[in-house]
Write an enzyme that holds these catalytic residues in place. Sequence first.
Site, mmCIF file in Angstrom:
data_model
loop_
_atom_site.group_PDB
_atom_site.id
_atom_site.type_symbol
_atom_site.label_atom_id
_atom_site.label_comp_id
_atom_site.label_asym_id
_atom_site.label_seq_id
_atom_site.Cartn_x
_atom_site.Cartn_y
_atom_site.Cartn_z
ATOM 1 N N ARG C 83 0.828 -1.204 0.000
ATOM 2 C CA ARG C 83 0.000 0.000 0.000
ATOM 3 C C ARG C 83 0.873 1.271 0.000
ATOM 4 O O ARG C 83 0.391 2.357 0.265
ATOM 5 C CB ARG C 83 -0.940 -0.011 1.216
ATOM 6 C CG ARG C 83 -1.956 -1.137 1.154
ATOM 7 C CD ARG C 83 -3.051 -1.003 2.183
ATOM 8 N NE ARG C 83 -3.856 -2.212 2.241
ATOM 9 C CZ ARG C 83 -4.888 -2.483 1.423
ATOM 10 N NH1 ARG C 83 -5.239 -1.618 0.501
ATOM 11 N NH2 ARG C 83 -5.551 -3.614 1.535
ATOM 12 N N ASN C 111 -8.653 2.247 -5.687
ATOM 13 C CA ASN C 111 -8.758 3.696 -5.562
ATOM 14 C C ASN C 111 -7.412 4.360 -5.336
ATOM 15 O O ASN C 111 -7.037 5.309 -6.022
ATOM 16 C CB ASN C 111 -9.686 4.055 -4.393
ATOM 17 C CG ASN C 111 -11.066 3.439 -4.544
ATOM 18 O OD1 ASN C 111 -11.467 2.613 -3.735
ATOM 19 N ND2 ASN C 111 -11.771 3.815 -5.593
ATOM 20 N N ASP C 134 -14.339 -4.915 -4.270
ATOM 21 C CA ASP C 134 -15.490 -4.155 -3.761
ATOM 22 C C ASP C 134 -16.350 -3.544 -4.850
ATOM 23 O O ASP C 134 -17.435 -3.049 -4.579
ATOM 24 C CB ASP C 134 -14.991 -3.037 -2.832
ATOM 25 C CG ASP C 134 -14.409 -3.575 -1.552
ATOM 26 O OD1 ASP C 134 -14.750 -4.724 -1.189
ATOM 27 O OD2 ASP C 134 -13.616 -2.875 -0.913
ATOM 28 N N VAL C 279 -11.004 -14.862 2.929
ATOM 29 C CA VAL C 279 -11.381 -15.951 2.025
ATOM 30 C C VAL C 279 -11.995 -15.381 0.747
ATOM 31 O O VAL C 279 -11.872 -15.953 -0.329
ATOM 32 C CB VAL C 279 -12.383 -16.902 2.726
ATOM 33 C CG1 VAL C 279 -12.949 -17.921 1.762
ATOM 34 C CG2 VAL C 279 -11.698 -17.611 3.887
ATOM 35 N N ARG C 281 -11.085 -12.741 -0.872
ATOM 36 C CA ARG C 281 -10.186 -12.043 -1.794
ATOM 37 C C ARG C 281 -8.968 -12.868 -2.181
ATOM 38 O O ARG C 281 -8.091 -12.375 -2.902
ATOM 39 C CB ARG C 281 -9.771 -10.687 -1.238
ATOM 40 C CG ARG C 281 -8.925 -10.710 0.001
ATOM 41 C CD ARG C 281 -8.647 -9.305 0.536
ATOM 42 N NE ARG C 281 -8.610 -8.308 -0.476
ATOM 43 C CZ ARG C 281 -9.203 -7.102 -0.419
ATOM 44 N NH1 ARG C 281 -9.853 -6.755 0.674
ATOM 45 N NH2 ARG C 281 -9.129 -6.253 -1.387
#
Lengths: 347, 347, 347, 347
Positions: C83, C111, C134, C279, C281
């Site tokens: 990240r 994003n 998502d 689980v 992803r």
Amino acid sequence: MRDAAVLAKLRAMRIGILTGGGDCPGLNAVIRAVVRSAHLHGDEIVGFRDGWGGVLDGATVELPIERVAGILPRGGTILGTSRRSALEHRDVVRRRFEEQRLDGFIAVGGNGTLFAANELAGEFPIVGVPKTIDNDISGTDRTFGFDTAVHIAAAAIDRLHTTAESHYRNLIVEVMGRNAGWIALHAGLAGGADVILVPERPFDVADVAARVLARRGRGRGFSIIVVAEGATAKDGELVTKGRTDPLGRPLLGGIGHWLEGELEARTRAETRVVVLGHVQRGGTATAYDRVLASRMGQRAHLAVHERRFGTMAALRGPRIELVPLAEATVPNLVPDEELDLAEAFLG
Amino acid sequence: MRDAAVLAKLRAMRIGILTGGGDCPGLNAVIRAVVRSAHLHGDEIVGFRDGWGGVLDGATVELPIERVAGILPRGGTILGTSRRSALEHRDVVRRRFEEQRLDGFIAVGGNGTLFAANELAGEFPIVGVPKTIDNDISGTDRTFGFDTAVHIAAAAIDRLHTTAESHYRNLIVEVMGRNAGWIALHAGLAGGADVILVPERPFDVADVAARVLARRGRGRGFSIIVVAEGATAKDGELVTKGRTDPLGRPLLGGIGHWLEGELEARTRAETRVVVLGHVQRGGTATAYDRVLASRMGQRAHLAVHERRFGTMAALRGPRIELVPLAEATVPNLVPDEELDLAEAFLG
Amino acid sequence: MRDAAVLAKLRAMRIGILTGGGDCPGLNAVIRAVVRSAHLHGDEIVGFRDGWGGVLDGATVELPIERVAGILPRGGTILGTSRRSALEHRDVVRRRFEEQRLDGFIAVGGNGTLFAANELAGEFPIVGVPKTIDNDISGTDRTFGFDTAVHIAAAAIDRLHTTAESHYRNLIVEVMGRNAGWIALHAGLAGGADVILVPERPFDVADVAARVLARRGRGRGFSIIVVAEGATAKDGELVTKGRTDPLGRPLLGGIGHWLEGELEARTRAETRVVVLGHVQRGGTATAYDRVLASRMGQRAHLAVHERRFGTMAALRGPRIELVPLAEATVPNLVPDEELDLAEAFLG
Amino acid sequence: MRDAAVLAKLRAMRIGILTGGGDCPGLNAVIRAVVRSAHLHGDEIVGFRDGWGGVLDGATVELPIERVAGILPRGGTILGTSRRSALEHRDVVRRRFEEQRLDGFIAVGGNGTLFAANELAGEFPIVGVPKTIDNDISGTDRTFGFDTAVHIAAAAIDRLHTTAESHYRNLIVEVMGRNAGWIALHAGLAGGADVILVPERPFDVADVAARVLARRGRGRGFSIIVVAEGATAKDGELVTKGRTDPLGRPLLGGIGHWLEGELEARTRAETRVVVLGHVQRGGTATAYDRVLASRMGQRAHLAVHERRFGTMAALRGPRIELVPLAEATVPNLVPDEELDLAEAFLG
């Protein structure tokens, strides 16, 4: 613990392993288990490529513990496999054992591989691991790979039910099993099939049609028939790969396609066939098979480590035990009694 | 909210529904959605059994909300289906509408059913829902059932990879698709197939063999070939169900078995075929198809409720919209450009 | 064809790629597609390890076509991810572009990653690929990874139904979705949930309990509640990870466990929670996601090849198109209208 | 065959059946098998609703063969279940046996149900069928439901691997098993877990953290920990549902969430937990469990038919045999030896 490690190092062994015969979910779990157990005990594992072929050609690969990371869920075998045999080349086998300074050997395979292993076991320090999706090896309650094959075939049958019911038709599922009907029997029971045809009991196609028609008489306009690829019709009307038409061209399809034509003609209902083929023997193993294969691989390594040669890892009740390799050479067919009991679930 | 309920009651409608054509995962989700949406708006739903057959024979079943409890995950259709047509019997259709006092009608089906629906839409208040695992209906981005069929075929291809790789052989997967290659294309892309053969582009079997051999030349001793049941060989060597041998007996198997023989002969590598057949169209729908089918069913009911007849529920981008029923009568084949783009993933 | 190849060679490009943010099924399919498309057009691909971290640290790996063999069905990303952000280090980014002689760059991410990509796009030749389970990125009908997450959550809900029904209890399924309720909505619709709670619409726990009790009044002694991890109670009674008890020890569990306690107390029925967590992803992507990711990856490479920088590959109807990268920076939440329509399927 | 049918009719029996305790995949397969076997032998089956509750309340349902059509793949139990006991109400039990003119009774259940069955077996003609996903009943090699629970938990672990590997984090999977660690052990072995924590061996959380750190030292930045819900920390730091914070509010979450906090603090690596809960015990059974449950159900009916009361159907090697009901009352925990052997596969 430290003492044990020292001791283990002292008596460290170098052990060969091969995987032979057809593909079977769980092979990589066996290899991983052997390597991890060996690692724990200070032993070295060397893999032979492509079954006995790797022994004949001297094609080997070292298998340190890093080499087996991540292979547990993968189908196939990282060692490759073949149907070649080393039985007629004992001198070559001996040379490989010497070249590689092998203290023991693990042969993972089906009838053919284990037959060879048993023959060689008088001369070489060999331990076997039974492997076949067909579950047709004696000496063990069950072989790994079988559960995966049944799982896949039963899932297919599950899907066919709603189509059969919505459309009033006969659906045939051809599953693996040249000599033994274990996959057909268990997948048929798990999937709620109406007819199960196995090699152990040649069938009469007129009887099959009569069953389908009797169901229709009871208001069930559809039937699901599971047939093992090795099932044969009593009257010798078997369609094999080798059969040709009058011009010598091979007839296409196997017993499933033959039944499709026969049932469509005899029941006058739309009939369709599914041939699952190699889908049953490829890909990731079920959790059951991964655990069974892992436990068998570990037991096989420990057997070599304990110099209990000429044996085979086998499932006996809830335990993995060692049985004489010779037991594997007897075929394990579905007993008559089990076929009789299955009748309660059919039709 | 209470006012809305009162209003809804005032304009309560009685709406018929049928499901026609072949089995397709998601049909029960459509029926459930129509019934639940109708319940919310105070409308009544009456089901016609076995497609247009139920209209011809007057076979109906009331569908209160309790009747659709628990059907969402079930394959098939609780209404049954058939391939009968009502096109030549408009008087009977009219009689049923009158008998049942229908204010609207929802026809869920493929090319045949929607063609009939479109023909009748001038005379009767009809809304359509496109249904086919083949994804070959225009006017909608996608049809429900297709995702499930692709999911199953791709899972089978996944399993074949390890066997193909461990054993150096050609594996052929015959998937559904008589006129359109969508299933073959998407399952092949998802499964990482090496060759994809579709009805839109007749193939040359020598080219297929050449591709397989070229792969071998690059060290890839195995190939996975996905072939749609409706794919044809350029030189007309297509083997169809109807073809017979010189004694008039039908040849067994379809295009998959024919390719098996050709590739084994031309590449001199063991070749095996899998015929998934109806496994692709039976059983529970994927989550994708359940949501798509539910949304289409709801939209179709609302269309009737809003008296927007002669339309069809369709996926357009992220939304479900209404399009003219006539759009459904144009077949949706795989465009050349998509086949060209797919080349990047093959071989 | 040969001319095209020559031409491609002449204008051969060197292109960087990174995958950033959380895990997402389909990432390897994107990487493989980029590499295969590049291979076809004579371009070179270099991967940056661990997202923007690899750009900052100069950690790269060449990606010839052999490197992506077999990765299609594998979860995770062969490039790793992180990240970290490069936004404050444009000089380092510039240095990497120069060092690696990059003609273009593909940023695959959510994003955060795409926001950075958009900021850098004025200065650097960047193309984006939207990635999030998502589904909360605008500009595309859908993101890859979402279908897999929904598939897994819906399969879990399917399994809970029979237990809920046989035992008359409330079962809560906490699914992913911090800001957007797409997974909860689609999994809930596909699984036939009775209540769906999403971040877009803060809920009143008394209402949820009332719904459950109303069902009981209609003879349905069980309820299945799907709650997005980011859903909040209206009255601010949200339990977050950060909340502590009076001794400063963190409270365990998330919104699902909090609801469990509330519903058990308010409905006086046994209530149990399932927390699917990662689980959803991890692991292999569904066929849908593999195809979508592959097509997006291919489109992204072609976009670089055509020097259409500052764009993002996006699903628009049945096609993959290029949209301005800036579109990705607007969050895509579930619209009110879809939540209202979903009411027809609940309770 | 005809004689056998006549004979069967002469000695036709009326047999009760109940399913007690928690949900367990395979229950409907047992009921179907009992009914089909009874049908074949001319016996009648009457079901008692909601476990022993149906005996106490006199809630029964006739079970002709049509009633069990289509239930094989369905989760749950068509008879319902409860945790009520009839032990203190022998007079009521007697009354039901008389009212219903029962010649025999089949109790399908776990420790509680079978304990009751064994107590009542001195007075009533009872046969048991062991049922528990936990596999913690003695006398049988395995119980049905266990394979399904392991299958689901292992599939979840499979999915976590790629996320764990791509992101370098600890992932905890809390699985069922209050007293026995069979599910944790087998799912952990099948999924390739790094740490497995079971109720049979209280753990030291510092050791668990040390293992995770040791893996990191070997270049493995991620770990997967499987923990049975009933596992306890040696030092009594167990977090149970009953534990409250100083204000008397219950602490949320179970052992998995507690471990999440501890490991995150002790290893300074992001740690996430998955709580599979009832997903493990609901839904369709695996093919293995369907076959096992079917065979056990059939054997239980035959046992009643042969008046071998006070017994239980049990898997012994490859066969289904009858063992004394009393054997079921001894808990079956994971033996030390198996936990030791599992070490080879961990870390």
